[in-house]
Design a protein around this motif. Structure first.
Motif, PDB file in Angstrom:
ATOM      1  N   THR A   1      -7.617   6.294  -5.632  1.00  0.00           N
ATOM      2  CA  THR A   1      -7.691   7.744  -5.820  1.00  0.00           C
ATOM      3  C   THR A   1      -7.250   8.481  -4.553  1.00  0.00           C
ATOM      4  O   THR A   1      -7.764   8.184  -3.479  1.00  0.00           O
ATOM      5  N   PRO A   2      -6.323   9.440  -4.650  1.00  0.00           N
ATOM      6  CA  PRO A   2      -5.985  10.249  -3.476  1.00  0.00           C
ATOM      7  C   PRO A   2      -7.157  11.164  -3.114  1.00  0.00           C
ATOM      8  O   PRO A   2      -7.962  11.524  -3.973  1.00  0.00           O
ATOM      9  N   CYS A   3      -7.222  11.546  -1.841  1.00  0.00           N
ATOM     10  CA  CYS A   3      -8.291  12.427  -1.365  1.00  0.00           C
ATOM     11  C   CYS A   3      -7.653  13.570  -0.580  1.00  0.00           C
ATOM     12  O   CYS A   3      -7.137  13.349   0.519  1.00  0.00           O
ATOM     13  N   ILE A   4      -7.639  14.771  -1.164  1.00  0.00           N
ATOM     14  CA  ILE A   4      -6.932  15.883  -0.518  1.00  0.00           C
ATOM     15  C   ILE A   4      -7.796  17.151  -0.485  1.00  0.00           C
ATOM     16  O   ILE A   4      -8.807  17.248  -1.165  1.00  0.00           O
ATOM     17  N   CYS A   5      -7.367  18.091   0.339  1.00  0.00           N
ATOM     18  CA  CYS A   5      -7.921  19.444   0.315  1.00  0.00           C
ATOM     19  C   CYS A   5      -6.719  20.366   0.499  1.00  0.00           C
ATOM     20  O   CYS A   5      -6.096  20.382   1.559  1.00  0.00           O
ATOM     21  N   PRO A   6      -6.332  21.100  -0.552  1.00  0.00           N
ATOM     22  CA  PRO A   6      -5.030  21.761  -0.549  1.00  0.00           C
ATOM     23  C   PRO A   6      -4.820  22.851   0.500  1.00  0.00           C
ATOM     24  O   PRO A   6      -3.708  23.061   0.966  1.00  0.00           O
ATOM     25  N   GLY A   7      -5.893  23.581   0.871  1.00  0.00           N
ATOM     26  CA  GLY A   7      -5.686  24.776   1.691  1.00  0.00           C
ATOM     27  C   GLY A   7      -5.795  26.012   0.816  1.00  0.00           C
ATOM     28  O   GLY A   7      -6.316  25.952  -0.294  1.00  0.00           O
ATOM     29  N   GLY A   8      -5.295  27.133   1.287  1.00  0.00           N
ATOM     30  CA  GLY A   8      -5.421  28.375   0.528  1.00  0.00           C
ATOM     31  C   GLY A   8      -6.884  28.712   0.323  1.00  0.00           C
ATOM     32  O   GLY A   8      -7.652  28.755   1.283  1.00  0.00           O
ATOM     33  N   MET A   9      -7.278  28.926  -0.939  1.00  0.00           N
ATOM     34  CA  MET A   9      -8.695  29.167  -1.230  1.00  0.00           C
ATOM     35  C   MET A   9      -9.536  27.985  -0.754  1.00  0.00           C
ATOM     36  O   MET A   9     -10.647  28.134  -0.276  1.00  0.00           O
ATOM     37  N   MET A  10      -8.978  26.783  -0.917  1.00  0.00           N
ATOM     38  CA  MET A  10      -9.711  25.578  -0.540  1.00  0.00           C
ATOM     39  C   MET A  10      -9.464  25.264   0.927  1.00  0.00           C
ATOM     40  O   MET A  10      -8.893  24.244   1.299  1.00  0.00           O
ATOM     41  N   ASN A  11      -9.909  26.193   1.760  1.00  0.00           N
ATOM     42  CA  ASN A  11      -9.739  26.048   3.207  1.00  0.00           C
ATOM     43  C   ASN A  11     -10.439  24.782   3.698  1.00  0.00           C
ATOM     44  O   ASN A  11     -11.538  24.468   3.269  1.00  0.00           O
ATOM     45  N   MET A  12      -9.782  24.063   4.602  1.00  0.00           N
ATOM     46  CA  MET A  12     -10.383  22.825   5.105  1.00  0.00           C
ATOM     47  C   MET A  12     -10.588  22.859   6.618  1.00  0.00           C
ATOM     48  O   MET A  12     -10.763  21.845   7.263  1.00  0.00           O
ATOM     49  N   ILE A  13     -10.544  24.070   7.197  1.00  0.00           N
ATOM     50  CA  ILE A  13     -10.714  24.200   8.644  1.00  0.00           C
ATOM     51  C   ILE A  13     -12.174  24.531   8.947  1.00  0.00           C
ATOM     52  O   ILE A  13     -12.738  25.454   8.367  1.00  0.00           O
ATOM     53  N   THR A  14     -12.784  23.767   9.854  1.00  0.00           N
ATOM     54  CA  THR A  14     -14.184  24.010  10.208  1.00  0.00           C
ATOM     55  C   THR A  14     -14.296  24.267  11.710  1.00  0.00           C
ATOM     56  O   THR A  14     -13.366  23.965  12.474  1.00  0.00           O
ATOM     57  N   GLU A  15     -15.440  24.782  12.123  1.00  0.00           N
ATOM     58  CA  GLU A  15     -15.644  25.078  13.547  1.00  0.00           C
ATOM     59  C   GLU A  15     -15.538  23.809  14.392  1.00  0.00           C
ATOM     60  O   GLU A  15     -14.944  23.814  15.462  1.00  0.00           O
TER      61      GLU A  15
ATOM     62  N   MET B   1       0.835  -1.201   0.000  1.00  0.00           N
ATOM     63  CA  MET B   1       0.000   0.000   0.000  1.00  0.00           C
ATOM     64  C   MET B   1       0.874   1.258   0.000  1.00  0.00           C
ATOM     65  O   MET B   1       1.855   1.331   0.737  1.00  0.00           O
ATOM     66  N   LEU B   2       0.507   2.212  -0.806  1.00  0.00           N
ATOM     67  CA  LEU B   2       1.301   3.447  -0.885  1.00  0.00           C
ATOM     68  C   LEU B   2       1.010   4.367   0.298  1.00  0.00           C
ATOM     69  O   LEU B   2      -0.092   4.351   0.848  1.00  0.00           O
ATOM     70  N   THR B   3       1.994   5.187   0.666  1.00  0.00           N
ATOM     71  CA  THR B   3       1.727   6.231   1.657  1.00  0.00           C
ATOM     72  C   THR B   3       0.925   7.329   0.948  1.00  0.00           C
ATOM     73  O   THR B   3       0.966   7.425  -0.293  1.00  0.00           O
ATOM     74  N   PRO B   4       0.218   8.184   1.704  1.00  0.00           N
ATOM     75  CA  PRO B   4      -0.529   9.276   1.053  1.00  0.00           C
ATOM     76  C   PRO B   4       0.364  10.127   0.149  1.00  0.00           C
ATOM     77  O   PRO B   4      -0.050  10.550  -0.933  1.00  0.00           O
ATOM     78  N   LYS B   5       1.613  10.348   0.584  1.00  0.00           N
ATOM     79  CA  LYS B   5       2.531  11.168  -0.221  1.00  0.00           C
ATOM     80  C   LYS B   5       2.891  10.461  -1.529  1.00  0.00           C
ATOM     81  O   LYS B   5       2.878  11.077  -2.599  1.00  0.00           O
ATOM     82  N   GLU B   6       3.210   9.178  -1.445  1.00  0.00           N
ATOM     83  CA  GLU B   6       3.553   8.412  -2.661  1.00  0.00           C
ATOM     84  C   GLU B   6       2.358   8.356  -3.616  1.00  0.00           C
ATOM     85  O   GLU B   6       2.508   8.491  -4.827  1.00  0.00           O
ATOM     86  N   ARG B   7       1.169   8.175  -3.030  1.00  0.00           N
ATOM     87  CA  ARG B   7      -0.056   8.067  -3.852  1.00  0.00           C
ATOM     88  C   ARG B   7      -0.297   9.361  -4.630  1.00  0.00           C
ATOM     89  O   ARG B   7      -0.541   9.332  -5.834  1.00  0.00           O
ATOM     90  N   LEU B   8      -0.223  10.503  -3.929  1.00  0.00           N
ATOM     91  CA  LEU B   8      -0.467  11.786  -4.594  1.00  0.00           C
ATOM     92  C   LEU B   8       0.601  12.064  -5.650  1.00  0.00           C
ATOM     93  O   LEU B   8       0.301  12.485  -6.767  1.00  0.00           O
ATOM     94  N   LYS B   9       1.837  11.782  -5.291  1.00  0.00           N
ATOM     95  CA  LYS B   9       2.952  12.017  -6.221  1.00  0.00           C
ATOM     96  C   LYS B   9       2.785  11.177  -7.494  1.00  0.00           C
ATOM     97  O   LYS B   9       2.994  11.661  -8.612  1.00  0.00           O
ATOM     98  N   THR B  10       2.377   9.940  -7.313  1.00  0.00           N
ATOM     99  CA  THR B  10       2.168   9.028  -8.446  1.00  0.00           C
ATOM    100  C   THR B  10       1.103   9.570  -9.396  1.00  0.00           C
ATOM    101  O   THR B  10       1.293   9.643 -10.612  1.00  0.00           O
ATOM    102  N   VAL B  11      -0.033   9.977  -8.820  1.00  0.00           N
ATOM    103  CA  VAL B  11      -1.144  10.455  -9.640  1.00  0.00           C
ATOM    104  C   VAL B  11      -0.802  11.793 -10.304  1.00  0.00           C
ATOM    105  O   VAL B  11      -1.119  12.017 -11.475  1.00  0.00           O
TER     106      VAL B  11
END
Length: 341
Positions: free
Chosen positions: A20-34, A1-11
């Motif tokens: 399929t990797p599952c990410i939320c980059p940050g910046g405009m795509m903020n992933m912080i909730t209350e 099984m790939l690490t999340p980093k290897e998986r994203l890098k591969t794709v």
């Protein structure tokens, strides 16, 4: 099984991964909730100006089973602020926003200060990336830049800016080149500090607003300068453009990034049809993430994969009131795909 980093890098390299990797980059795509802030007792707006808190919140996103990456910062105002714009840092319920412009016309761009990565919130981001880098190598670290058109239209009144792209074309290009150079410097510093991937979000640079001619002239041209510089510095790249893509698919395909990310108004099936050879990211509706239920979110995520998305991600920044159970349902959906493989 790939690490999340290897998986994203591969794709991002255009290859097939174990799932399929599952990410939320940050910046405009903020992933912080209350709910996330309450869970780990680290709060915005304080974390916007404190590197340890910023890194702590970015880590929490991964550790609480939301997404498979770390990403900072959590807003789109740092570049504009460092170039002199007035910014309100928001609260735990709403994000930072520009309150005061610096210049009144593109012709005054020389009055803008250069972005200094050794101070202010730019330095907070770099310090937070350094802290995340110390965490080890299994989780991809995504650094974020506000795109050139969005940054330019944050240091001056956007309506005037758009008009002057045509009326004062030469000055507009000089202004855009200045802004792009600042963004490149900030991006390179993020890579040096530990970012594996740079995500560039340019929501104000839509084909709907600019039309194909100006989209190519002002979005593609300057975004590509940033992408090329980030690749040269050793990072992979994601570019997010908001709005409908119908008018500008041909132009979007000229963007050099490793992945292209779109808003939920863009049907993934259509994007896949139009951009056959490209790595596509997205685009689970943030409206459903905030107001729907986990089953609905899971169905949407699975449909995104089925319709051609290579990296699953929210279509935009998460609403601050999005429940964690809904956010976790995206990752749940892609993990089920792994179990069925």
């Amino acid at each position: 099984m790939l690490t999340p980093k290897e998986r994203l890098k591969t794709v991002l390299s255009g290859k097939k991964a174990d799932r399929t990797p599952c990410i939320c980059p940050g910046g405009m795509m903020n992933m912080i909730t209350e709910e996330l802030m309450k869970t780990v007792q680290i709060y915005l707006p304080q974390a916007h100006t404190d590197a340890r808190m910023m890194a702590g919140l970015a880590k929490a996103v991964y550790e609480q089973g939301c997404f498979e990456n770390y990403g900072v910062p959590f807003c789109m105002t740092i570049e504009a602020e460092e170039m002199g714009a007035g910014v309100d840092l928001g609260s735990s319920a709403y994000e930072p926003h520009v309150t005061e412009y610096v210049i009144g016309t593109v012709s005054d761009w020389e009055k803008l200060p250069k972005l200094d990565v050794t101070k202010g919130r730019a330095k907070v981001v770099l310090d937070a990336l350094g802290i995340l880098k110390e965490e080890g190598d299994a989780v991809p670290i995504v650094g974020n830049l506000t795109g050139p058109v969005s940054t330019a239209s944050s240091v001056m009144e956007p309506v005037v800016f758009y008009k002057e792209l045509r009326k004062k074309n030469e000055d507009a290009h000089a202004f855009m080149q200045f802004v792009t150079d600042q963004l490149i410097r900030f991006g390179q510093a993020q890579i040096e500090a530990g970012a594996d991937v740079i995500a560039i979000s340019d929501p104000s640079a839509t084909g709907e607003i600019l039309g194909p001619k100006y989209f190519r002239e002002f979005t593609v041209r300057y975004v590509n300068q940033i992408v090329d510089a980030m690749k040269e510095a050793g990072a992979q790249t994601i570019v997010h453009i908001c709005g409908h893509m119908n008018p500008v698919y041909k132009e979007v395909d000229e963007i050099h990034s490793d992945a292209l990310s779109f808003d939920s108004v863009v049907p993934m099936k259509e994007a896949r049809e139009e951009l056959k050879g490209r790595t596509l990211m997205g685009n689970v509706s943030t409206y459903t993430l905030e107001f729907g239920d986990p089953d609905k979110v899971e169905t949407l995520a699975k449909n995104c994969v089925k319709n051609g998305s290579d990296i699953i991600a929210p279509a935009c920044g998460l609403g601050m009131r999005s429940p964690l159970v809904n956010i976790r349902a995206i990752l749940q959906a892609v993990r089920e795909e792994e179990n069925h493989a």
